[in-house]
Design an enzyme around this catalytic site. Structure first.
Site, PDB file in Angstrom:
ATOM      1  N   LYS A  36      -7.232  -3.856  -6.000  1.00 37.24           N
ATOM      2  CA  LYS A  36      -6.411  -4.791  -6.792  1.00 37.24           C
ATOM      3  C   LYS A  36      -6.854  -4.890  -8.263  1.00 37.24           C
ATOM      4  O   LYS A  36      -7.342  -5.926  -8.718  1.00 37.24           O
ATOM      5  CB  LYS A  36      -6.441  -6.178  -6.151  1.00 37.24           C
ATOM      6  N   ASP A  54       5.464   2.000   3.512  1.00 39.38           N
ATOM      7  CA  ASP A  54       4.718   1.483   4.654  1.00 39.38           C
ATOM      8  C   ASP A  54       5.688   0.514   5.336  1.00 39.38           C
ATOM      9  O   ASP A  54       6.024  -0.528   4.766  1.00 39.38           O
ATOM     10  CB  ASP A  54       3.475   0.768   4.115  1.00 39.38           C
ATOM     11  N   ASP A 102       2.319   3.968  10.442  1.00 41.04           N
ATOM     12  CA  ASP A 102       3.511   3.208  10.068  1.00 41.04           C
ATOM     13  C   ASP A 102       4.040   3.562   8.688  1.00 41.04           C
ATOM     14  O   ASP A 102       4.601   2.736   7.991  1.00 41.04           O
ATOM     15  CB  ASP A 102       3.219   1.711  10.148  1.00 41.04           C
TER      16      ASP A 102
END
Ligand code: GTP
Ligand code: GTP
Length: 369
Positions: free
Chosen positions: A168, A224, A117
């Site tokens: 993160k 994405d 994707d």
């Protein structure tokens, strides 16, 4: 060379579209997502594409018979399905497809692995060259993002050798993230167990430890497109890139239609008089747009009808929908397959499940089940 495309995700963030079709088969800019990738793979000499299927496997069976068979013939390649009994994650499918990957090949051969994707100017040729230059087990493409704290970032040295992946990060360490495109040597297959396994969490740390994984930086745009907001931003990026390469035809109509900025309109679509289309609009096959409609920043998927004087901004309208007259729709609405919207409604940020009929306005974003 072979390529394995991961097409087994649930695609939850792209619901309600993915309730009707697997995400990789949803049309992005009038073409199923995986077809963008398959065509680019063929350009660099890939002859065999393996689709790693899990969720909605029956759908792939049907589609391989119809649509994908045509793609095979047209592009002169082989497409195989590697079917999971349970979701195998993002690395497990490589172990499961072992036999297909090793078929008719020599040990030192390499193969591509792709997320299904992502949209960019696929750097497959560069990946092959870079992979040959460093000669190690794996190459991954990384792309620059402005908010690295939202992602897992990749830390690598000036030669591209990856030192670590940091999920993160709280303090700045890198603004490069995994772009979901890899080349591996066949030897990697032996390092992946035949069970649900994550490429990011399980496989990469292992080969990073062995100093066997290199990063190639992507130049240009990347997105994405697995969620509605990003899907719509992706249209802007993709159409702009087509335009810069002189590959975006300006549509030519006999009637009075105002086209603004970049648009992609299928040749079978019918557009009425006094419509205003664009910027960043894609209109799929057999779509009918009646007189006086205004469309901006949206995707209208195939077989849908939009009635007169309706105004749509930042929305994805699924397949075979019917939107009545004088409707106003905005703020990332997504209509599933076969939804109908009555005349004169205001629809704000609604996600509408397939086969629903909207008969009253929706003034605040919500899911209509
Ligand atoms: P969300 O449910 O919206 O998160 O989408 P997703 O399930 O597709 O997840 P994500 O976008 O993180 O997946 C990255 C890629 O891996 C996509 O191309 C997925 O199709 C694919 N993928 C994820 N899980 C599996 C799996 O268990 N098996 C296979 N074959 N592919 C998978
Ligand atoms: P069923 O017919 O559903 O019982 O499947 P099966 O496992 O007997 O055979 P299938 O032809 O589907 O798969 C061939 C081999 O691939 C099996 O021996 C499994 O070990 C393996 N396999 C297939 N799918 C998965 C999966 O999702 N997870 C794991 N761990 N192995 C799988």
């Amino acid at each position: 060379m072979k390529a394995l495309i991961l097409v087994g995700g649930y695609g939850t963030r792209l619901r309600p579209l993915t309730l009707s079709y697997p995400k990789p088969l949803v049309e992005f800019c009038n073409k199923p997502m995986i077809l963008h990738q398959i065509e680019a793979l063929v350009e660099v000499g890939v002859k065999h594409v393996i689709l790693a299927v899990s969720y909605q496997k029956d759908m792939f069976d049907i589609l391989i018979e119809k649509q994908l068979k045509e793609v095979e013939d047209k592009l002169n390649i082989k497409i195989s399905l590697s079917i999971e009994n349970e979701p195998m994650g993002t690395a497990g499918p490589i172990a499961l497809a072992r036999d297909l990957l090793l078929q008719d090949t020599t040990d030192d051969d390499t193969f591509f692995v792709l997320n299904s994707d992502i949209i960019c100017d696929f750097p497959f040729k560069k990946m092959i060259e870079f992979h040959k230059t460093h000669g190690k087990e794996g190459t991954i493409v990384v792309t620059k993002v402005t908010e690295p704290a939202k992602y897992g970032v990749v830390v690598f040295d000036s030669m591209g050798k990856i030192e670590s992946f940091i999920e993160k990060p709280k303090v700045y360490v890198s603004n490069k993230i995994n772009a979901g495109m890899y080349i591996f040597k066949m030897s990697i297959i032996d390092k992946i167990p035949l069970r649900p396994t994550s490429i990011e969490k399980d496989t990469f740390p292992l080969i990073v430890q062995e100093e066997n994984l290199y990063a190639l930086e992507l130049k240009g745009y990347w997105m994405d497109v697995g969620q509605p907001e990003d899907f719509l931003v992706g249209i802007d990026l993709y159409l702009n890139s087509l335009k810069n390469k002189n590959n975006l035809a300006v549509p030519n109509f006999n009637n009075d239609i105002k086209i603004i900025g970049n648009v992609l309109i299928d040749s079978t679509a019918k557009i009425g008089d006094h419509c205003q289309i664009g910027p960043n609009v894609t209109i799929g096959s057999n779509v009918t747009i009646k007189n006086g409609v205004c469309l901006k920043n949206c995707a209208i998927l195939s077989d849908t009808t939009i009635e007169c004087h309706t105004w749509i901004d930042k929305c994805i309208i699924g397949w075979n929908c019917f939107v009545g007259k004088w409707v106003r729709m905005e703020n990332t609405c997504v209509l599933g397959q076969d939804v109908s919207v009555k005349d004169e409604l205001y629809i704000n940020g609604a996600k509408v499940l397939p086969h629903k009929s909207l008969t009253s306005s929706i003034t605040e974003p919500k899911i209509i089940m």
